[in-house]
Design a protein around this motif. Structure first.
Motif, PDB file in Angstrom:
ATOM      1  N   SER A 299      39.956  60.146  35.656  1.00  0.00           N
ATOM      2  CA  SER A 299      40.469  60.774  36.865  1.00  0.00           C
ATOM      3  C   SER A 299      41.694  61.557  36.683  1.00  0.00           C
ATOM      4  O   SER A 299      42.240  62.228  37.278  1.00  0.00           O
ATOM      5  CB  SER A 299      40.791  59.808  37.952  1.00  0.00           C
ATOM      6  OG  SER A 299      41.751  58.829  37.633  1.00  0.00           O
ATOM      7  N   SER A 300      42.191  61.701  35.394  1.00  0.00           N
ATOM      8  CA  SER A 300      43.356  62.250  34.924  1.00  0.00           C
ATOM      9  C   SER A 300      43.347  62.413  33.411  1.00  0.00           C
ATOM     10  O   SER A 300      42.644  61.850  32.703  1.00  0.00           O
ATOM     11  CB  SER A 300      44.660  61.326  35.291  1.00  0.00           C
ATOM     12  OG  SER A 300      44.780  60.215  34.779  1.00  0.00           O
ATOM     13  N   GLN A 301      44.258  63.511  33.095  1.00  0.00           N
ATOM     14  CA  GLN A 301      44.310  63.671  31.567  1.00  0.00           C
ATOM     15  C   GLN A 301      44.895  62.630  30.742  1.00  0.00           C
ATOM     16  O   GLN A 301      44.529  62.239  29.665  1.00  0.00           O
ATOM     17  CB  GLN A 301      45.196  64.997  31.435  1.00  0.00           C
ATOM     18  CG  GLN A 301      45.566  65.412  29.965  1.00  0.00           C
ATOM     19  CD  GLN A 301      46.145  66.755  29.821  1.00  0.00           C
ATOM     20  OE1 GLN A 301      46.515  67.129  30.717  1.00  0.00           O
ATOM     21  NE2 GLN A 301      46.040  67.260  28.571  1.00  0.00           N
TER      22      GLN A 301
ATOM     23  N   ARG B 152      41.882  60.295  30.085  1.00  0.00           N
ATOM     24  CA  ARG B 152      41.299  60.909  29.084  1.00  0.00           C
ATOM     25  C   ARG B 152      41.757  60.556  27.706  1.00  0.00           C
ATOM     26  O   ARG B 152      41.217  60.508  27.029  1.00  0.00           O
ATOM     27  CB  ARG B 152      40.935  62.331  29.490  1.00  0.00           C
ATOM     28  CG  ARG B 152      40.145  63.359  28.451  1.00  0.00           C
ATOM     29  CD  ARG B 152      40.821  63.914  27.600  1.00  0.00           C
ATOM     30  NE  ARG B 152      40.139  64.846  26.605  1.00  0.00           N
ATOM     31  CZ  ARG B 152      40.623  65.083  25.405  1.00  0.00           C
ATOM     32  NH1 ARG B 152      41.935  64.691  25.104  1.00  0.00           N
ATOM     33  NH2 ARG B 152      39.814  65.782  24.540  1.00  0.00           N
TER      34      ARG B 152
ATOM     35  N   TYR C 145      38.476  64.268  36.957  1.00  0.00           N
ATOM     36  CA  TYR C 145      39.261  64.850  36.049  1.00  0.00           C
ATOM     37  C   TYR C 145      38.229  65.964  35.214  1.00  0.00           C
ATOM     38  O   TYR C 145      38.738  67.155  35.072  1.00  0.00           O
ATOM     39  CB  TYR C 145      40.174  64.192  35.140  1.00  0.00           C
ATOM     40  CG  TYR C 145      40.928  65.168  34.039  1.00  0.00           C
ATOM     41  CD1 TYR C 145      42.030  65.821  34.547  1.00  0.00           C
ATOM     42  CD2 TYR C 145      40.609  65.121  32.824  1.00  0.00           C
ATOM     43  CE1 TYR C 145      42.685  66.603  33.349  1.00  0.00           C
ATOM     44  CE2 TYR C 145      41.049  65.777  32.029  1.00  0.00           C
ATOM     45  CZ  TYR C 145      42.443  66.715  32.115  1.00  0.00           C
ATOM     46  OH  TYR C 145      42.820  67.701  31.525  1.00  0.00           O
TER      47      TYR C 145
ATOM     48  N   ARG D 277      33.474  67.001  39.145  1.00  0.00           N
ATOM     49  CA  ARG D 277      33.151  66.291  40.373  1.00  0.00           C
ATOM     50  C   ARG D 277      31.822  66.433  40.545  1.00  0.00           C
ATOM     51  O   ARG D 277      30.963  67.128  40.108  1.00  0.00           O
ATOM     52  CB  ARG D 277      33.990  66.769  41.517  1.00  0.00           C
ATOM     53  CG  ARG D 277      35.506  66.317  41.429  1.00  0.00           C
ATOM     54  CD  ARG D 277      36.150  67.073  42.664  1.00  0.00           C
ATOM     55  NE  ARG D 277      37.549  66.550  42.601  1.00  0.00           N
ATOM     56  CZ  ARG D 277      38.153  65.717  43.260  1.00  0.00           C
ATOM     57  NH1 ARG D 277      37.498  64.928  44.064  1.00  0.00           N
ATOM     58  NH2 ARG D 277      39.292  65.152  43.219  1.00  0.00           N
TER      59      ARG D 277
END
Length: 375
Positions: A327-329, A332, A347, A350
């Motif tokens: 859900s975020s860099q 990741r 992220y 979707r």
């Protein structure tokens, strides 16, 4: 400004709380007389003197590992665990989150009734249950690894409903196969459109373990892929880890039938349940899908240990590993640095309706081509 009551021990704290008529939150140091604190919290919560607790202090790694994921302690809402010396910004963040959750505007509970059997049958008859598609990626390169079909009820009065709003009812009324077959038809039809554009994708669907008690569903899946002319390897089926704990010989046989068709099998929400390693190695799965809760705090040593051990397990038994909840860099980058390759999450992309997926794929291919040309 809220009142703050300070006590030197649990006995004094109980007296002061009774005199005050109760408090919202207790800040408690478990490292000092931890057992007494737990007893104090249990009694104070039972008689309604406190609603939530924040723990602080230097705890041993085994205690911190056990306490950090917990949402309740001694019947009270556990807001979090703070280290010593106490950092006021971290405490303030927890208190603000507690106040936000208690806001009547934000948190007023919704009285949601499950839909009736008649409503669901009507929705199925009118084609209101639709497949939405969420891409999966090779995270290092950004290349597309496949898409997962997720059910949405496009309700004419209530808007787009998520599975949490209706899936329990669909299972209870034994309509899960009927819903799944509609999604399968929609997904294969979309793949047919992509095939004419020279695009090949692996398409994943969720199955409930109970759907594999009988032999009919696997036969219907074979019939569908034969009708569209796709190899079995086009499809991947995800089954929740919890549903596999007591898998019967009949379920195991139907899992084998799916693999013999060429379909891939994935253990979904891995890390949420307590699967037996022996069972995992005996079943014909070729992918693990790590639950998104595990990677939410990717910097936490306990989370990193779970990610690393799951990756090692998947590698040792010849399975691929997909990281859910990217859900975020930060997440990741964190999981990629640990050697994870496949990912899925908001992220990255979707879920989207089928008519949106086609232009999204065109744009994604164009972006990938542009990157290659620039390099």
């Amino acid at each position: 400004m809220p009142d703050v009551i300070q006590a030197g021990d649990t006995e004094q704290a109980m007296v002061l709380m009774q005199e005050a008529g109760g408090v919202d939150i207790v800040l408690c140091d478990l490292a000092d007389r931890g057992y007494d604190c737990l007893e104090f919290l249990r009694i104070a919560g039972r008689v309604g003197l406190v609603q939530a607790v924040v723990l602080c202090g230097e705890l041993g790694p085994e205690l911190r590992r056990a306490l950090v994921p917990m949402s309740t302690l001694s019947g009270l809402q556990l807001l979090g665990v703070l280290r010593s010396p106490l950092q006021l910004w971290a405490l303030r963040k927890m208190l603000l989150r507690y106040a936000y959750r208690r806001s009547p505007v934000v948190c007023a509970p919704l009285q949601k009734n499950l839909p009736t059997e008649e409503e669901i049958r009507r929705g199925l008859a009118l084609g209101e249950f639709r497949a939405w598609f969420q891409p999966k990626f090779w995270m290092r390169t950004g290349a597309l690894a496949g898409v997962e079909a997720l059910v949405r009820w496009e309700h004419p009065a209530r808007g787009v409903l998520l599975p949490a709003d209706f899936l329990a009812a669909v299972l209870a009324y034994d309509l899960i196969d009927q819903m799944f077959l509609q999604l399968l038809e929609q997904g294969l039809s979309l793949l047919g459109v992509l095939r004419r554009q020279q695009v090949q994708l692996e398409l994943a669907f969720n199955l409930h373990a109970s759907q594999l008690f009988g032999n009919e569903l696997v036969g219907r899946i074979k019939e569908a892929i034969d009708r569209y002319g796709f190899p079995g390897s086009t499809l991947l089926f995800e089954l929740s880890e919890n549903g596999l704990l007591d898998s019967s010989p009949r379920i195991q046989e139907n899992l084998l039938r799916l693999r013999m068709l060429g379909c891939s099998l994935s253990v979904d929400d891995f890390g949420q349940g307590f699967s037996s390693l022996k069972l995992l190695c005996r079943l014909p799965f070729n992918q693990l899908k790590l639950d998104g809760e595990v990677v939410r705090h990717v910097d936490d040593p306990a989370s990193q240990a779970m990610i690393a051990s799951t990756l090692a397990l998947a590698t040792s038994v010849g399975m691929s590993l997909v990281i859910e909840g990217v859900s975020s860099q930060k997440i990741r980058n964190g999981v990629v640095a640990m050697g994870c390759e496949l990912g899925q999450g908001f992220y990255l992309a979707r879920p989207m309706a089928g008519y949106r997926l086609l232009p999204w794929l065109d744009e994604h291919r164009a972006n990938c081509l542009a990157v290659k040309v620039i390099r």
